[in-house]
Design a protein around this motif. Structure first.
Motif, PDB file in Angstrom:
ATOM      1  N   PRO A  92       0.803  -1.228   0.000  1.00  0.00           N
ATOM      2  CA  PRO A  92       0.000   0.000   0.000  1.00  0.00           C
ATOM      3  C   PRO A  92       0.836   1.279   0.000  1.00  0.00           C
ATOM      4  CG  PRO A  92       0.095  -0.906   2.198  1.00  0.00           C
ATOM      5  CD  PRO A  92       0.842  -1.867   1.314  1.00  0.00           C
ATOM      6  N   LEU A  93       0.195   2.338  -0.513  1.00  0.00           N
ATOM      7  CA  LEU A  93       0.638   3.702  -0.231  1.00  0.00           C
ATOM      8  C   LEU A  93      -0.293   4.243   0.832  1.00  0.00           C
ATOM      9  CD1 LEU A  93       1.243   5.078  -3.845  1.00  0.00           C
ATOM     10  CD2 LEU A  93       2.896   3.996  -2.292  1.00  0.00           C
ATOM     11  N   TYR A  94       0.264   4.923   1.828  1.00  0.00           N
ATOM     12  CA  TYR A  94      -0.493   5.333   2.999  1.00  0.00           C
ATOM     13  C   TYR A  94      -0.727   6.833   3.058  1.00  0.00           C
ATOM     14  CZ  TYR A  94       0.491   0.744   5.117  1.00  0.00           C
ATOM     15  OH  TYR A  94       0.566  -0.607   5.399  1.00  0.00           O
ATOM     16  N   ALA A  95      -1.875   7.196   3.608  1.00  0.00           N
ATOM     17  CA  ALA A  95      -2.095   8.568   4.071  1.00  0.00           C
ATOM     18  C   ALA A  95      -1.365   8.747   5.392  1.00  0.00           C
ATOM     19  CB  ALA A  95      -3.586   8.828   4.244  1.00  0.00           C
ATOM     20  N   ALA A  96      -1.112   9.988   5.781  1.00  0.00           N
ATOM     21  CA  ALA A  96      -0.409  10.258   7.034  1.00  0.00           C
ATOM     22  C   ALA A  96      -1.303   9.948   8.236  1.00  0.00           C
ATOM     23  CB  ALA A  96       0.035  11.716   7.082  1.00  0.00           C
ATOM     24  N   PRO A  97      -0.725   9.387   9.299  1.00  0.00           N
ATOM     25  CA  PRO A  97      -1.512   9.161  10.520  1.00  0.00           C
ATOM     26  C   PRO A  97      -1.988  10.484  11.110  1.00  0.00           C
ATOM     27  CG  PRO A  97       0.596   8.007  10.604  1.00  0.00           C
ATOM     28  CD  PRO A  97       0.662   8.929   9.436  1.00  0.00           C
ATOM     29  N   LYS A  98      -3.128  10.445  11.732  1.00  0.00           N
ATOM     30  CA  LYS A  98      -3.665  11.632  12.386  1.00  0.00           C
ATOM     31  C   LYS A  98      -2.752  12.039  13.539  1.00  0.00           C
ATOM     32  CE  LYS A  98      -7.900  13.397  14.550  1.00  0.00           C
ATOM     33  NZ  LYS A  98      -9.271  13.058  15.019  1.00  0.00           N
ATOM     34  N   ASP A  99      -2.519  13.340  13.672  1.00  0.00           N
ATOM     35  CA  ASP A  99      -1.708  13.900  14.759  1.00  0.00           C
ATOM     36  C   ASP A  99      -0.286  13.355  14.772  1.00  0.00           C
ATOM     37  OD1 ASP A  99      -3.954  15.346  15.648  1.00  0.00           O
ATOM     38  OD2 ASP A  99      -4.656  13.638  16.813  1.00  0.00           O
ATOM     39  N   MET A 100       0.257  13.031  13.619  1.00  0.00           N
ATOM     40  CA  MET A 100       1.648  12.566  13.546  1.00  0.00           C
ATOM     41  C   MET A 100       2.586  13.695  13.955  1.00  0.00           C
ATOM     42  SD  MET A 100       3.717  11.019  10.239  1.00  0.00           S
ATOM     43  CE  MET A 100       3.661  12.591   9.345  1.00  0.00           C
ATOM     44  N   PRO A 101       3.531  13.443  14.865  1.00  0.00           N
ATOM     45  CA  PRO A 101       4.468  14.509  15.257  1.00  0.00           C
ATOM     46  C   PRO A 101       5.392  14.885  14.108  1.00  0.00           C
ATOM     47  CG  PRO A 101       5.127  12.419  16.224  1.00  0.00           C
ATOM     48  CD  PRO A 101       3.788  12.182  15.588  1.00  0.00           C
ATOM     49  N   GLU A 102       6.079  16.000  14.261  1.00  0.00           N
ATOM     50  CA  GLU A 102       6.963  16.489  13.202  1.00  0.00           C
ATOM     51  C   GLU A 102       8.067  15.491  12.890  1.00  0.00           C
ATOM     52  OE1 GLU A 102       9.792  20.371  12.229  1.00  0.00           O
ATOM     53  OE2 GLU A 102       8.384  20.418  13.882  1.00  0.00           O
ATOM     54  N   ILE A 103       8.604  14.853  13.911  1.00  0.00           N
ATOM     55  CA  ILE A 103       9.579  13.777  13.718  1.00  0.00           C
ATOM     56  C   ILE A 103       8.988  12.515  14.331  1.00  0.00           C
ATOM     57  CG2 ILE A 103      11.900  12.946  14.193  1.00  0.00           C
ATOM     58  CD1 ILE A 103      12.831  15.821  14.282  1.00  0.00           C
ATOM     59  N   TRP A 104       8.800  11.503  13.486  1.00  0.00           N
ATOM     60  CA  TRP A 104       8.129  10.284  13.920  1.00  0.00           C
ATOM     61  C   TRP A 104       9.065   9.098  13.713  1.00  0.00           C
ATOM     62  CZ3 TRP A 104       4.406   6.646  11.213  1.00  0.00           C
ATOM     63  CH2 TRP A 104       3.643   5.925  12.139  1.00  0.00           C
ATOM     64  N   ALA A 105       8.522   7.906  13.644  1.00  0.00           N
ATOM     65  CA  ALA A 105       9.309   6.695  13.493  1.00  0.00           C
ATOM     66  C   ALA A 105      10.055   6.674  12.163  1.00  0.00           C
ATOM     67  CB  ALA A 105       8.388   5.481  13.595  1.00  0.00           C
ATOM     68  N   THR A 106      11.190   5.954  12.118  1.00  0.00           N
ATOM     69  CA  THR A 106      11.952   5.793  10.885  1.00  0.00           C
ATOM     70  C   THR A 106      11.262   4.773   9.973  1.00  0.00           C
ATOM     71  OG1 THR A 106      13.290   3.974  11.739  1.00  0.00           O
ATOM     72  CG2 THR A 106      14.101   6.225  12.137  1.00  0.00           C
ATOM     73  N   ARG A 107      11.720   4.713   8.736  1.00  0.00           N
ATOM     74  CA  ARG A 107      11.189   3.714   7.805  1.00  0.00           C
ATOM     75  C   ARG A 107      11.312   2.304   8.386  1.00  0.00           C
ATOM     76  NH1 ARG A 107      10.110   3.275   2.438  1.00  0.00           N
ATOM     77  NH2 ARG A 107      10.659   5.474   2.183  1.00  0.00           N
ATOM     78  N   ALA A 108      12.467   1.983   8.936  1.00  0.00           N
ATOM     79  CA  ALA A 108      12.670   0.643   9.506  1.00  0.00           C
ATOM     80  C   ALA A 108      11.680   0.382  10.642  1.00  0.00           C
ATOM     81  CB  ALA A 108      14.106   0.497   9.988  1.00  0.00           C
ATOM     82  N   GLU A 109      11.487   1.362  11.498  1.00  0.00           N
ATOM     83  CA  GLU A 109      10.558   1.196  12.622  1.00  0.00           C
ATOM     84  C   GLU A 109       9.115   1.072  12.148  1.00  0.00           C
ATOM     85  OE1 GLU A 109      13.233   3.733  15.864  1.00  0.00           O
ATOM     86  OE2 GLU A 109      11.671   4.725  14.682  1.00  0.00           O
ATOM     87  N   ILE A 110       8.748   1.858  11.144  1.00  0.00           N
ATOM     88  CA  ILE A 110       7.389   1.805  10.598  1.00  0.00           C
ATOM     89  C   ILE A 110       7.105   0.426  10.018  1.00  0.00           C
ATOM     90  CG2 ILE A 110       5.905   2.664   8.740  1.00  0.00           C
ATOM     91  CD1 ILE A 110       7.237   5.424   9.202  1.00  0.00           C
ATOM     92  N   GLU A 111       8.044  -0.070   9.221  1.00  0.00           N
ATOM     93  CA  GLU A 111       7.809  -1.336   8.531  1.00  0.00           C
ATOM     94  C   GLU A 111       7.937  -2.531   9.459  1.00  0.00           C
ATOM     95  OE1 GLU A 111       9.082   0.192   4.068  1.00  0.00           O
ATOM     96  OE2 GLU A 111      10.452  -1.111   5.164  1.00  0.00           O
ATOM     97  N   ALA A 112       8.951  -2.540  10.312  1.00  0.00           N
ATOM     98  CA  ALA A 112       9.133  -3.684  11.209  1.00  0.00           C
ATOM     99  C   ALA A 112       8.017  -3.772  12.247  1.00  0.00           C
ATOM    100  CB  ALA A 112      10.494  -3.591  11.904  1.00  0.00           C
ATOM    101  N   GLY A 113       7.509  -2.621  12.671  1.00  0.00           N
ATOM    102  CA  GLY A 113       6.475  -2.607  13.699  1.00  0.00           C
ATOM    103  C   GLY A 113       5.054  -2.532  13.168  1.00  0.00           C
TER     104      GLY A 113
END
Length: 311
Positions: A92-113
């Motif tokens: 998938p291509l994703y929309a941004a999560p609601k209330d995402m902080p300016e600096i959030w999880a890395t690509r590795a963290e997003i995908e692994a988690g």
């Protein structure tokens, strides 16, 4: 020598060979810019007056020494897609999560988690992990559904981490030289090394989120529909949106482009990315552009330099 350096139009490589009516038409079509006064004035200019208009209202400013800059190319992929996942279309291509902080999880963290799952953020599904990643690099995509419908999705947000080139990683690994690498070569490498794909892609901590686009064409950061081989991604800290920029590569002929987009990897006064259009042919053209270049911006007379030049 101090830059930016004013030069005359007579010293501007490529200016005498330009299609002045074409660049006037593009300039006239732009909206919502800091140079709106000039755009408004341009709309009363006839094509036969185009060269005189630019020479009367702009000052060429050379942004650095000859070929001290760098250009690459980008494009809008056109890919088959599905609105719902199946065994093949599962990326998938994703929309941004609601209330995402300016600096959030890395690509590795997003995908692994699986940090984006089960939130209803999926916009569209592709059939290739490689295509999914390269949509993040290009920042936009046109997708076609089985019924023939075409929809477009473009950049909406990012996770706040800096872009890191997987091509540069492959060069550092000794897989290929910096002069030989192209986007097509990187895609082939990924296809032939599926066991190393995730680790390489996750070297880039930046992650891009998308939103639906409703215009008939790829759209840049200004909201302008981009023009193939005339639109340019730049660093807006140095070059304001809407300005004409003469770009001369070592092999790419000097040509006027318009600053209408930006990108995570486009940083500095002499870094630019040429928009090559949509589809596979444009992708091949974009992937082949990777070379030193000289940039000269046509600066509107009477306008101050942007903050990037301070100090």
């Amino acid at each position: 020598m101090t830059y930016p350096q004013p030069i005359g139009f007579s010293d501007l490589l490529g200016w005498d060979d330009e299609d002045y009516a074409e660049i006037l038409s593009i300039f006239q079509s732009q909206t919502d810019l800091a140079i709106a006064d000039l755009v408004t004035a341009a709309r009363s200019v006839r094509p036969s007056q185009a060269r005189a208009f630019f020479q009367s209202n702009f000052q060429p400013l050379r942004l650095g020494p000859a070929f001290a800059g760098h250009i690459t190319g980008y494009y809008e992929p056109v890919l088959p897609a599905r609105a719902a996942p199946d065994a093949e279309y599962r990326f998938p291509l994703y929309a941004a999560p609601k209330d995402m902080p300016e600096i959030w999880a890395t690509r590795a963290e997003i995908e692994a988690g699986n940090l984006l799952s089960a939130q209803g953020l999926e916009l569209v599904y592709l059939n290739s992990r490689i295509d999914q990643y390269f949509c993040h690099i290009q920042g936009s995509v046109a997708v076609t559904y089985p019924d023939g419908e075409t929809r477009r999705f473009g950049f909406s947000a990012k996770n706040g981490h800096p872009y890191r080139s997987i091509g540069a990683e492959l060069v550092a690994m000794g897989e290929i030289s910096a002069k030989q690498i192209t986007a097509d070569w990187v895609k082939d490498w990924l296809r032939h090394h599926p066991d190393q794909m995730d680790a390489l892609l996750q070297k880039n901590p930046s992650y891009i989120f998308f939103e639906p686009r409703h215009k008939n064409g790829a759209v840049g950061a200004t909201g302008q529909v981009l023009t193939a081989n005339r639109s340019l991604a730049i660093d807006p800290a140095y070059i304001p949106y809407g300005l004409p920029v003469m770009v001369a590569g070592e092999t790419c002929a000097a040509r006027i482009y318009f600053a209408q987009d930006c990108g995570s990897a486009i940083k500095g006064a002499q870094r630019a990315d040429i928009f090559c259009g949509s589809g596979d042919a444009a992708g091949r053209s974009a992937g082949a552009i990777n070379e030193p270049a000289s940039l000269t911006v046509l600066w509107p007379k009477g306008h101050d330099l942007p903050n990037g030049w301070a100090g």
